[in-house]
Design an enzyme around this catalytic site. Structure first.
Site, PDB file in Angstrom:
ATOM      1  N   LYS A 203     -22.455   0.014 -14.584  1.00 46.46           N
ATOM      2  CA  LYS A 203     -20.938   0.880 -14.008  1.00 46.46           C
ATOM      3  C   LYS A 203     -21.590   1.351 -13.146  1.00 46.46           C
ATOM      4  O   LYS A 203     -22.295   2.526 -13.474  1.00 46.46           O
ATOM      5  CB  LYS A 203     -20.190   0.804 -14.519  1.00 46.46           C
ATOM      6  CG  LYS A 203     -19.330   1.669 -15.015  1.00 46.46           C
ATOM      7  CD  LYS A 203     -18.179   2.265 -15.840  1.00 46.46           C
ATOM      8  CE  LYS A 203     -16.869   3.544 -14.778  1.00 46.46           C
ATOM      9  NZ  LYS A 203     -15.826   3.052 -16.092  1.00 46.46           N
TER      10      LYS A 203
HETATM   11  C1  R5P Z   1     -15.445   7.966 -17.609  1.00 46.65           C
HETATM   12  O1  R5P Z   1     -16.161   8.782 -17.671  1.00 46.65           O
HETATM   13  C2  R5P Z   1     -15.012   7.084 -18.024  1.00 46.65           C
HETATM   14  O2  R5P Z   1     -16.064   6.725 -18.527  1.00 46.65           O
HETATM   15  C3  R5P Z   1     -14.331   6.358 -17.350  1.00 46.65           C
HETATM   16  O3  R5P Z   1     -13.811   5.007 -17.702  1.00 46.65           O
HETATM   17  C4  R5P Z   1     -14.327   6.215 -15.471  1.00 46.65           C
HETATM   18  O4  R5P Z   1     -14.616   6.632 -15.325  1.00 46.65           O
HETATM   19  C5  R5P Z   1     -13.208   4.617 -15.344  1.00 46.65           C
HETATM   20  O5  R5P Z   1     -12.781   5.400 -14.558  1.00 46.65           O
HETATM   21  P1  R5P Z   1     -11.982   6.092 -13.430  1.00 46.65           P
HETATM   22  O6  R5P Z   1     -11.437   4.448 -12.954  1.00 46.65           O
HETATM   23  O7  R5P Z   1     -11.046   6.923 -13.401  1.00 46.65           O
HETATM   24  O8  R5P Z   1     -12.860   7.156 -12.766  1.00 46.65           O
END
Ligand code: R5P
Length: 296
Positions: A203
Site C-alpha cells: 500500500k
Molecule cells: C494508517 O496508518 C492506516 O493504516 C490507514 O489504514 C491508512 O492510512 C488508510 O487510511 P486513509 O485512507 O484514511 O489514509
C-alpha cells in the site's frame, strides 16, 4: 461405507479435453501456494483484478478519530460495498459480526501512539491469532527512511516468513514521515524494498508525477492509500488516476468514512476501481446515491 458391489463403472474421462492450467490473475503472484492465492482472491476481485479495501484501523495509534467514533453505527453499513475490510483484532472481535463472509485484512503492527515516535512499532499480533481469526492478509507498517526503519522492515520480514508458512499474505504499508520528500524516487525505493523482502502486496500513496514508474517497477500489486480527506471529486480523480496508472485498487479510509455520504462515496469508488468509470461519472453516481439516501 459405500456398497462396493454397486460401484458404477467410471466412463466420463473426457480424454479429448486437456485439463486447463491457468495462470493466477495477480501480478507477481503466480508462484504462490493455493491457500495464499485463495486468500488474495478474496481481497482482489478476480474479474477486475482490483480491490476496494475499506481502511478503518486508524484507532490503533490515534484513538476514535472523526468518522470512527462508532464503528457499529457508521462503518458496518459500508462493509457490504467493500471487497475487504482492514482493521484491528480489537474492533474485529468486539464489533464485526462473525457471520460476515467479507474478507479481513488484519493490522498486525503497532505499539506507538500519535503522542510518540510513530515508527517505533513492533509486531502486535501473533500469527496464531491471524489464523484463529481466519484473516486473508496481515498489514504491517514499514517506515523507509524513518527513525526505526530497520525494526519496521524486520517486523515485515518476520510476518512474511510466518505468513508464507501458513498461507497468509502480508501487506506492507509504506508510511511516509512528515519531513520526507514524497516524490516518485522515494516511493519507487520504498515499495521495491518491501517487494524484494517478500511483501505480497503493498500500500502506498498516489503522486501526481510519475506514479506509473512506481507501479511498473514494483513486481507485486500496489494499492493506493487514501490519505487525508479531500473533496469527493478530487478523491475519485486520485483513485481513477491510480488504477489507470497501474494500481490494483485502493485502500481508503478517511475519504470514505469522513465523506458527507460514506455509503455513496464507497459505491462511487467501486465504480472507478472495478468499472473504470470516469471521476465525473462516478461523482454523478455519488450525488445520486447521496440524494436518494437523504430522501431528496
Ligand atoms: C494508517 O496508518 C492506516 O493504516 C490507514 O489504514 C491508512 O492510512 C488508510 O487510511 P486513509 O485512507 O484514511 O489514509
Amino acid at each position: 461405507m459405500p456398497d462396493v458391489d454397486e460401484i458404477k463403472e467410471a466412463k466420463k474421462f473426457y480424454s479429448d479435453i486437456p485439463q486447463k492450467t491457468e495462470g493466477f490473475f495477480l501480478k507477481g503472484s503466480n508462484s504462490l501456494d493455493w491457500g495464499i492465492k485463495n486468500r488474495l482472491a478474496r481481497i482482489f476481485n478476480p474479474k477486475s483484478g482490483r480491490t476496494v479495501m475499506l481502511a478503518i484501523d486508524h484507532g490503533y495509534f490515534q484513538g476514535p478519530t472523526t468518522g470512527l467514533e462508532r464503528i457499529d453505527i457508521n462503518i458496518l453499513p459500508l462493509v457490504p460495498y467493500a471487497d475487504t475490510v482492514m482493521l484491528t483484532r480489537g474492533i474485529l472481535r468486539s464489533i464485526v459480526p462473525p457471520t460476515t463472509t467479507k474478507s479481513i485484512v488484519l493490522r498486525v503492527s503497532g505499539g506507538t501512539s500519535i503522542l510518540k515516535e510513530l515508527s517505533n512499532e513492533d509486531i502486535a499480533v501473533n500469527i496464531e491469532e491471524s489464523i484463529r481469526l481466519n484473516v486473508c492478509a496481515m498489514a504491517v507498517q514499514v517506515f523507509i527512511g524513518g527513525e526505526h526503519e530497520r525494526e519496521s522492515i524486520k517486523n515485515m520480514t518476520r510476518m512474511v516468513d510466518m505468513g508464507m508458512r501458513y498461507g497468509i499474505p502480508t501487506l506492507a504499508v509504506t508510511a511516509v514521515g512528515k519531513d520526507m520528500n514524497r516524490g516518485a524516487r522515494y516511493f519507487r525505493l520504498a515499495v521495491r524494498i518491501c517487494a524484494e523482502l517478500g511483501a505480497n502486496y503493498i500500500k502506498t500513496y498516489y503522486i501526481e508525477k510519475d506514479f506509473e514508474t512506481v507501479t511498473a517497477s514494483c513486481p507485486v500489486p500496489i494499492v493506493m492509500a487514501g490519505g487525508k480527506k479531500i473533496p469527493e471529486l478530487d478523491a475519485l480523480t486520485m483513485a481513477y488516476n491510480a488504477v489507470q496508472q497501474g494500481a490494483s485498487g485502493v485502500d481508503m479510509g478517511r475519504n470514505i468514512f469522513q465523506s458527507e455520504s460514506p455509503v455513496a462515496m464507497i459505491q462511487a469508488v467501486r465504480a472507478v476501481v472495478h468499472d473504470n468509470e470516469t471521476p465525473e461519472k462516478a461523482f454523478d453516481l455519488y450525488n445520486t446515491i447521496k440524494n436518494q439516501s437523504a430522501g431528496l
